[in-house]
Design an enzyme around this catalytic site. Structure first.
Site, PDB file in Angstrom:
ATOM      1  N   GLU A  33       0.902  -1.226   0.004  1.00  0.00           N
ATOM      2  CA  GLU A  33       0.036   0.134   0.181  1.00  0.00           C
ATOM      3  C   GLU A  33       0.932   1.244  -0.242  1.00  0.00           C
ATOM      4  OE1 GLU A  33      -3.171  -0.067  -0.582  1.00  0.00           O
ATOM      5  OE2 GLU A  33      -3.813  -2.079   0.168  1.00  0.00           O
ATOM      6  N   ARG A  37       0.897   3.803  -3.183  1.00  0.00           N
ATOM      7  CA  ARG A  37       0.138   4.874  -2.962  1.00  0.00           C
ATOM      8  C   ARG A  37       1.118   6.136  -2.753  1.00  0.00           C
ATOM      9  NH1 ARG A  37      -5.729   3.536  -0.062  1.00  0.00           N
ATOM     10  NH2 ARG A  37      -5.581   1.460  -0.593  1.00  0.00           N
ATOM     11  N   ASP A 166      -4.863 -10.081  -8.495  1.00  0.00           N
ATOM     12  CA  ASP A 166      -5.659  -9.276  -9.193  1.00  0.00           C
ATOM     13  C   ASP A 166      -4.106  -8.497  -9.874  1.00  0.00           C
ATOM     14  OD1 ASP A 166      -5.023  -7.883  -6.988  1.00  0.00           O
ATOM     15  OD2 ASP A 166      -6.966  -6.709  -7.172  1.00  0.00           O
ATOM     16  N   GLU A 301     -12.201   0.420 -10.262  1.00  0.00           N
ATOM     17  CA  GLU A 301     -11.583  -0.815 -11.592  1.00  0.00           C
ATOM     18  C   GLU A 301     -12.621  -0.462 -12.589  1.00  0.00           C
ATOM     19  OE1 GLU A 301     -11.850  -1.686  -8.121  1.00  0.00           O
ATOM     20  OE2 GLU A 301      -9.873  -1.828  -7.942  1.00  0.00           O
TER      21      GLU A 301
HETATM   22  C1  DMJ Z   1      -6.254   0.051  -5.012  1.00  0.00           C
HETATM   23  O1  DMJ Z   1      -5.544   0.466  -4.024  1.00  0.00           O
HETATM   24  C2  DMJ Z   1      -5.466  -0.430  -6.002  1.00  0.00           C
HETATM   25  O2  DMJ Z   1      -6.131  -0.272  -7.305  1.00  0.00           O
HETATM   26  C3  DMJ Z   1      -5.242  -2.051  -6.032  1.00  0.00           C
HETATM   27  O3  DMJ Z   1      -4.748  -2.533  -7.141  1.00  0.00           O
HETATM   28  C4  DMJ Z   1      -6.661  -2.733  -5.709  1.00  0.00           C
HETATM   29  N1  DMJ Z   1      -7.341  -2.129  -4.586  1.00  0.00           N
HETATM   30  C5  DMJ Z   1      -7.543  -0.583  -4.593  1.00  0.00           C
HETATM   31  C6  DMJ Z   1      -8.804  -0.161  -5.326  1.00  0.00           C
HETATM   32  O4  DMJ Z   1      -9.815  -1.322  -5.414  1.00  0.00           O
END
Ligand code: DMJ
Length: 402
Positions: A33, A37, A166, A301
């Site tokens: 994270e 971020r 994912d 998404e």
């Molecule tokens: C975000 O932190 C990123 O896009 C991550 O890849 C998946 N989860 C969240 C958004 O849903």
């Protein structure tokens, strides 16, 4: 703020970064994270503005995250204390999440390019090399956990394009693009994974034949799809734009329709976190939602994928769908005192049950992708010059040295 042209607000935020943002704190942070971020945001802002303040801060947080890689296997721990320089896995396990350890590469590779310090890129490349070689994949699809002691996949047998796997797939393609489409192993793993999706996870719903991506659990197919999977149409479209097979674009369009329907078929016009598709002949609706899955966290998404599909096809229906979604965010999640909130129930317009919580990805991703979707300027963050990290922070595609 910079991309949206909010220059005054940006200057205020920049002053905060210069005077208040410090990383010498005795605090545990999550490697993934913080990378996507904070490090991603700082690197991106450096490129957009040219202001070295952001590069200096990026170097600071990047180097403070590096202790996460000091593990027996070199597969990083999930958590780092950025003040003490110590790292550890969660209390209950020595496993890390596959998506987390394979979705920090764009950022650390860029940090090496900018600083000329090879350690950042070497650490994240080692993770990719190991994951590439591991047993336990299903036609290129990866399990959800990896052990930091022995470097092997654990809890094997579950294959999903949703939570915990994912962005592994997203970053295979995006690293290949970032590096100038030369790193063949990344491309091969991506192409194999997409074939794996087609072979094992793709099905059609009843009665309307929506194409969806389900999950496999110990050999059994489950028609469950996380909203998180809706990154895939955008990623497939980006691949097709970069010369990958045309059928990737066809699949992107089909899945885009499905992700839109996950919104349109709900009473609030907002998607739940998870849906289950009906596959039985004679069912009267395509999508079911379990009670525990009815929440919406303002995730990006679907609008992210709409942005890619619109950029590449110029079909205005994608803008229209995004506008509908924005209107429903405004109607059901906007808070009168300012900001937006996650809600517990997308199925009851009269009782959405607000959570009083707005994730930073709503600003960083959801609103940014909506803004870019509604812009008709293909040069506003050109997809031939930039690759978006998984938190929607654009990083430059490396200039060719050949
Ligand atoms: C975000 O932190 C990123 O896009 C991550 O890849 C998946 N989860 C969240 C958004 O849903």
């Amino acid at each position: 703020m910079w991309i949206l042209g909010l220059k005054e607000e940006f200057e205020e935020a920049k002053t905060w970064v210069a005077t208040e943002l410090t990383f010498s704190k005795n605090v545990d942070v999550n490697l993934f994270e913080s990378t996507i971020r904070i490090l991603g945001g700082l690197l991106s802002t450096y490129h957009l503005t040219g202001d070295t303040l952001f590069l200096d801060k990026a170097k600071d947080i990047g180097s403070r995250l590096m202790p996460a890689f000091n593990t027996p296997s070199k597969i990083p721990y999930s958590d780092v204390n950025i003040g003490k320089g110590t790292a550890h896995p969660p209390r209950w396990t020595s496993d890390s999440t596959v998506a987390e350890v394979t979705s920090i590469q764009l950022e650390f590779r860029e940090l090496t390019r900018l600083t000329q310090d090879p350690r950042y890129q070497a650490a994240v490349a080692e993770v990719m090399t190991q994951v590439h070689k591991l047993d336990g994949k299903l036609d290129g699809l990866v399990p959800m956990f990896i052990n930091t002691n022995n470097g092997q996949f654990t809890h094997q047998g579950i294959y999903t394009l949703g939570a915990r796997a994912d962005s592994y797939y997203e970053y295979l393609l995006k690293q290949w693009i970032q590096g100038g489409k030369k790193e063949n192993q990344l491309l091969e793993d991506y192409l194999q994974a997409i074939e794996g999706v087609k072979k094992n996870l793709l099905q059609k719903s009843s009665p309307n034949g929506l194409t969806f991506v389900g999950e496999v659990s110990h050999g059994q197919f489950s028609p469950k799809m996380d909203h998180l999977v809706c990154f895939l149409p955008g990623t497939l479209a980006l691949g097709a734009h970069n010369g990958l097979p045309d059928d990737h674009m066809d699949l992107a369009k089909q899945l885009m329709e499905t992700c839109y329907q996950m919104y349109a078929q709900m009473e609030t016009g907002l998607s739940p976190e998870i849906v289950h598709f009906n596959m039985h002949q004679g069912s009267n609706r395509d999508i079911d939602v379990k009670l525990a899955d009815r929440h919406n966290l303002l995730r990006p998404e679907t609008v992210e994928s709409l942005f890619y599909l619109y950029r590449f096809t110029k079909d205005h229906k994608y803008q229209d769908w995004g506008f509908e979604i924005l209107q429903n965010f405004n109607k059901y999640t906007k808070v009168s005192s300012g900001g937006y909130t996650s809600i517990n129930n997308v199925r009851d317009p009269d009782y959405t049950s607000p959570r009083d919580k707005m994730e930073s990805f709503f600003l960083g991703e959801t609103l940014k992708y909506l803004y870019l979707l509604f812009s008709d300027d293909p040069n506003l963050i050109s997809l031939d010059q930039y690759v978006f990290n998984t938190e929607a922070h654009p990083l430059p595609i490396w200039p060719s040295t050949a």
